[in-house]
Design a protein around this motif. Structure first.
Motif, PDB file in Angstrom:
ATOM      1  N   SER A 142       0.877  -1.538   0.019  1.00  0.00           N
ATOM      2  CA  SER A 142      -0.156   0.598   0.021  1.00  0.00           C
ATOM      3  C   SER A 142       0.546   1.333  -0.566  1.00  0.00           C
ATOM      4  O   SER A 142       2.071   1.382   0.384  1.00  0.00           O
ATOM      5  CB  SER A 142      -1.246   0.160   0.950  1.00  0.00           C
ATOM      6  OG  SER A 142      -0.080   0.350   2.500  1.00  0.00           O
ATOM      7  N   THR A 172      -4.562   7.254   3.996  1.00  0.00           N
ATOM      8  CA  THR A 172      -5.857   7.545   4.819  1.00  0.00           C
ATOM      9  C   THR A 172      -5.776   7.913   6.372  1.00  0.00           C
ATOM     10  O   THR A 172      -4.965   7.610   7.325  1.00  0.00           O
ATOM     11  CB  THR A 172      -6.068   6.064   4.442  1.00  0.00           C
ATOM     12  OG1 THR A 172      -4.953   4.691   5.286  1.00  0.00           O
ATOM     13  CG2 THR A 172      -6.214   5.120   3.489  1.00  0.00           C
ATOM     14  N   ASP A 292     -10.096   4.199   1.157  1.00  0.00           N
ATOM     15  CA  ASP A 292      -9.593   3.772   0.332  1.00  0.00           C
ATOM     16  C   ASP A 292      -9.243   2.692   0.210  1.00  0.00           C
ATOM     17  O   ASP A 292      -9.323   1.521   0.382  1.00  0.00           O
ATOM     18  CB  ASP A 292      -7.808   4.429   0.186  1.00  0.00           C
ATOM     19  CG  ASP A 292      -7.337   4.507  -1.474  1.00  0.00           C
ATOM     20  OD1 ASP A 292      -8.187   4.509  -2.013  1.00  0.00           O
ATOM     21  OD2 ASP A 292      -6.266   4.814  -1.332  1.00  0.00           O
ATOM     22  N   GLY A 293      -9.929   2.200  -1.741  1.00  0.00           N
ATOM     23  CA  GLY A 293      -9.962   0.932  -1.977  1.00  0.00           C
ATOM     24  C   GLY A 293     -10.948  -0.395  -1.708  1.00  0.00           C
ATOM     25  O   GLY A 293     -11.055  -1.413  -1.883  1.00  0.00           O
ATOM     26  N   GLN A 296     -14.532   2.735  -4.548  1.00  0.00           N
ATOM     27  CA  GLN A 296     -14.942   4.687  -4.840  1.00  0.00           C
ATOM     28  C   GLN A 296     -14.416   4.915  -6.532  1.00  0.00           C
ATOM     29  O   GLN A 296     -14.806   5.666  -6.508  1.00  0.00           O
ATOM     30  CB  GLN A 296     -14.395   5.200  -3.847  1.00  0.00           C
ATOM     31  CG  GLN A 296     -14.881   5.326  -2.527  1.00  0.00           C
ATOM     32  CD  GLN A 296     -13.653   4.415  -1.768  1.00  0.00           C
ATOM     33  OE1 GLN A 296     -13.252   3.457  -2.243  1.00  0.00           O
ATOM     34  NE2 GLN A 296     -13.403   4.966  -0.766  1.00  0.00           N
ATOM     35  N   THR A 297     -12.940   4.155  -6.486  1.00  0.00           N
ATOM     36  CA  THR A 297     -11.847   4.911  -8.061  1.00  0.00           C
ATOM     37  C   THR A 297     -13.049   4.000  -8.917  1.00  0.00           C
ATOM     38  O   THR A 297     -13.358   4.864  -9.838  1.00  0.00           O
ATOM     39  CB  THR A 297     -10.334   4.270  -8.161  1.00  0.00           C
ATOM     40  OG1 THR A 297     -10.166   4.995  -6.879  1.00  0.00           O
ATOM     41  CG2 THR A 297     -10.035   4.468  -9.030  1.00  0.00           C
ATOM     42  N   GLU A 339      -9.905  12.474  -9.518  1.00  0.00           N
ATOM     43  CA  GLU A 339      -8.871  11.889  -7.589  1.00  0.00           C
ATOM     44  C   GLU A 339      -7.305  12.174  -8.305  1.00  0.00           C
ATOM     45  O   GLU A 339      -7.071  13.148  -7.243  1.00  0.00           O
ATOM     46  CB  GLU A 339      -8.946  11.192  -7.328  1.00  0.00           C
ATOM     47  CG  GLU A 339      -8.693   9.478  -8.183  1.00  0.00           C
ATOM     48  CD  GLU A 339      -9.165   8.763  -7.093  1.00  0.00           C
ATOM     49  OE1 GLU A 339      -8.986   8.903  -6.251  1.00  0.00           O
ATOM     50  OE2 GLU A 339      -9.267   7.458  -7.600  1.00  0.00           O
ATOM     51  N   GLN A 427     -11.755  13.447  -4.282  1.00  0.00           N
ATOM     52  CA  GLN A 427     -10.876  13.495  -4.132  1.00  0.00           C
ATOM     53  C   GLN A 427     -10.472  15.307  -4.370  1.00  0.00           C
ATOM     54  O   GLN A 427      -8.874  15.862  -4.739  1.00  0.00           O
ATOM     55  CB  GLN A 427      -9.528  12.889  -4.107  1.00  0.00           C
ATOM     56  CG  GLN A 427      -9.844  11.816  -3.985  1.00  0.00           C
ATOM     57  CD  GLN A 427      -9.975  11.131  -2.127  1.00  0.00           C
ATOM     58  OE1 GLN A 427     -10.184  12.241  -1.514  1.00  0.00           O
ATOM     59  NE2 GLN A 427     -10.895  10.100  -2.594  1.00  0.00           N
ATOM     60  N   ARG A 430      -7.612  17.354  -2.507  1.00  0.00           N
ATOM     61  CA  ARG A 430      -6.271  16.729  -1.798  1.00  0.00           C
ATOM     62  C   ARG A 430      -4.652  17.472  -2.128  1.00  0.00           C
ATOM     63  O   ARG A 430      -5.026  18.098  -2.890  1.00  0.00           O
ATOM     64  CB  ARG A 430      -6.044  15.413  -2.658  1.00  0.00           C
ATOM     65  CG  ARG A 430      -4.820  15.013  -2.570  1.00  0.00           C
ATOM     66  CD  ARG A 430      -4.684  13.231  -3.309  1.00  0.00           C
ATOM     67  NE  ARG A 430      -5.670  11.976  -2.296  1.00  0.00           N
ATOM     68  CZ  ARG A 430      -5.682  10.756  -3.282  1.00  0.00           C
ATOM     69  NH1 ARG A 430      -4.850  10.913  -5.075  1.00  0.00           N
ATOM     70  NH2 ARG A 430      -6.426  10.399  -2.878  1.00  0.00           N
ATOM     71  N   SER A 458     -14.409  11.679  -0.977  1.00  0.00           N
ATOM     72  CA  SER A 458     -13.038  12.057  -0.413  1.00  0.00           C
ATOM     73  C   SER A 458     -12.649  11.392   0.887  1.00  0.00           C
ATOM     74  O   SER A 458     -14.090  10.644   1.564  1.00  0.00           O
ATOM     75  CB  SER A 458     -13.548  13.620  -0.186  1.00  0.00           C
ATOM     76  OG  SER A 458     -12.539  13.882   0.541  1.00  0.00           O
ATOM     77  N   PHE A 459     -11.300  10.846   0.728  1.00  0.00           N
ATOM     78  CA  PHE A 459     -11.224  10.303   1.917  1.00  0.00           C
ATOM     79  C   PHE A 459     -10.850  11.448   3.401  1.00  0.00           C
ATOM     80  O   PHE A 459     -10.602  10.990   4.245  1.00  0.00           O
ATOM     81  CB  PHE A 459      -9.896   9.596   2.187  1.00  0.00           C
ATOM     82  CG  PHE A 459      -9.301   9.285   1.439  1.00  0.00           C
ATOM     83  CD1 PHE A 459     -11.031   8.188   0.509  1.00  0.00           C
ATOM     84  CD2 PHE A 459      -8.646   8.559   0.062  1.00  0.00           C
ATOM     85  CE1 PHE A 459     -10.713   6.680  -0.628  1.00  0.00           C
ATOM     86  CE2 PHE A 459      -8.639   8.286  -1.234  1.00  0.00           C
ATOM     87  CZ  PHE A 459      -9.754   7.476  -1.081  1.00  0.00           C
TER      88      PHE A 459
END
Length: 511
Positions: A142, A172, A292-293, A296-297, A339, A427, A430, A458-459
């Motif tokens: 990661s 994150t 994340d993961g 979302q993407t 993003e 994001q 960011r 968004s994170f």
């Protein structure tokens, strides 16, 4: 008072710009010292001078009281200075150990002794609580782990002074907590840290002192315990900053986006969006919160036509748009703030002016019979640059020469100007400073107030809580809960994001 590092009256110029104008920074042994400033204020430049990547025009650097000339990073390493860069300097196909020893290999009989190196890496990793597997391949770990490898790289080279450049920009919330713990361990072991950041919460939590720079000039150094986020924000931006986004209650109207039972696979063929349902109405901002993961993407890529969906439907204003081409989806009324602004938002080697018409260049007045009309393109660009406060030497400047905040404003200007029915903001802030964040939040709320649908991914939990009208929590590719910001807390959201059921998280179960 003995300082481990003193940068005295440093001046660094580039053609047409003074990046550092007579700045002084002094680091005490065993402290975490924040270097705070807006995007483009000159923070990274100053640290690149300390690390030997740039040579200053004026000024002096002292290490433990002795004047030094740092003409390249190897000299910085020899002086005990290590830098963890914002964009990691790692070879993807190498293992953790191979990356760490690169350029400092242990050899025995003319061969690299990888076993010995692995033991050494494991030893350092355990000592500082970094928990990194020396044999793992970089491409398999990661982002948070990759950052630990960068930290290990500096420690392996014997660094006593560590420079962290925006270390939490890509992490994150959980990884940020772990990084803060690692920094505290490093200090307990006698190291000293300079932390480049524009996140005020982190400065208040972990730093001892903070040096503020604005537009290349040193504004001053303060003890963190004697200051507060509001004071730091106004020192950094030069005016008062509003942290709570002011907005009137939403007035949702018809459904603009309706997603039902959507399944999308990732590049390995694994379903990462897994039967997802979601609706967004005109006149509301729906925030998607998740670690994340969790798909979302892939969800955004499926809505915008960048990835095929396997099954399920995506409707825009009642018409199905799944698996249409990105241009058809754009023309149907979707705006997209991606993003990754470098990969999907801009053509970095095009002038910023041409980036402003990437979605509309083939239409009148920008082209006729396939011939581009540059006069009109640049006229439009000048208008957007002015309206969205994009700070650039000119509309002909290459996109890559702008700071992150200004690149982002250019993308937002381009997307909002097309007046889409659905604006997807992934994001959107960011890596940006408080001034730019405030600007972008206002624009998203303006879109909502103009009766548009906004989907925010968004994170940053405080961003989700602050800007959204409804929050959809995504976990393992499904929306597991929909909550109202005023009826939840960051703690409860965090639990939902980690897969807790709503009753366990203490959130009301009504949708």
């Amino acid at each position: 008072m003995e300082y481990v590092i003193e940068m005295l009256n440093i001046r660094k110029e580039f053609p047409g710009i003074v990046a550092n104008d007579n700045i002084t920074l002094q680091l005490k042994k065993g402290e975490i010292h924040a270097l705070l400033g807006e995007n483009g204020a000159g923070k990274s430049t100053l640290m690149n001078v300390l690390f030997g990547l740039y040579q200053p025009e004026q000024g002096e650097i002292r290490v433990k009281g002795k004047p030094v000339k740092i003409t390249n990073p190897n000299i910085a390493n020899d002086l005990g200075i290590g830098m963890v860069h914002q964009h990691f300097m790692l070879v993807d196909t190498f293992t953790v150990t191979e990356n760490i020893i690169l350029g400092k290999e242990i050899t025995s009989k003319g061969k690299i002794d990888i076993k010995k190196a692995e033991q050494e890496v494991r030893k350092i990793s355990e000592r500082y609580g970094l928990a990194v597997d020396p044999r793992a391949k970089i491409s398999d770990i990661s982002v948070g782990m990759q950052q630990r490898v960068e930290i290990l790289k500096t420690l392996y080279r014997g660094a006593e002074i560590l420079i962290f450049d925006e270390p939490t920009a890509v992490l994150t919330p959980q990884e940020i907590k772990e990084l803060i713990q690692i920094m505290k361990t490093l200090i307990a072991e006698g190291k000293s840290i300079i932390l480049i950041t524009h996140k005020l919460k982190e400065i208040m939590e972990v730093c001892d002192r903070v040096t503020v720079i604005r537009k290349g000039k040193g504004i001053g150094t303060l003890n963190v315990r004697d200051t507060n986020p509001n004071e730091l924000a106004s020192l950094m931006v030069g005016r008062e900053v509003v942290f709570r986004t002011e907005k009137k209650p939403p007035a949702p109207k018809q459904e603009v986006l309706e997603i039902s039972n959507l399944v999308v696979k990732d590049s390995r063929g694994v379903p990462v969006v897994n039967g997802l349902d979601l609706t967004v109405h005109a006149g509301e901002i729906v925030g998607i919160a998740g670690v994340d993961g969790n798909g979302q993407t892939e969800l955004i890529e499926a809505i915008t036509g960048l990835r095929k969906s396997e099954s399920g439907t995506i409707k825009l204003n009642g018409k199905e748009i799944q698996n249409m081409t990105p241009r058809k989806i754009t023309e149907a009324g979707v705006g997209h703030i991606p993003e990754d602004r470098h990969k999907h938002g801009l053509v970095l080697d095009f002038p910023i002016g041409e980036n402003m018409v990437l979605q509309t260049y083939y239409k009148k007045p920008f082209s006729k019979n396939g011939i581009l009309n540059f006069k009109e393109i640049y006229r439009k660009a000048r208008t957007l640059i002015r309206e969205y406060d994009v700070r650039t030497p000119s509309e002909y400047t290459l996109a890559r020469a702008l700071s992150g905040g200004n690149q982002q404003k250019a993308i937002i200007g381009r997307e909002v100007d097309r007046n889409p029915d659905l604006l997807i903001a992934a994001q959107p802030t960011r890596g940006l400073d408080v001034g730019a964040i405030e600007f972008i939040h206002k624009r998203l709320i303006e879109q909502r107030d103009n009766g548009k649908a906004v989907l925010l991914i968004s994170f940053e939990l405080d961003e989700i809580m602050n800007v959204s009208d409804r929050i959809a929590v995504i976990y393992e590719g499904k929306i597991v809960a929909i909550v109202e910001p005023k009826e939840t807390t960051e703690q409860e959201l965090g639990l939902l994001m980690a897969g807790s059921k709503r009753k366990e998280a203490g959130v009301g179960t009504n949708d």
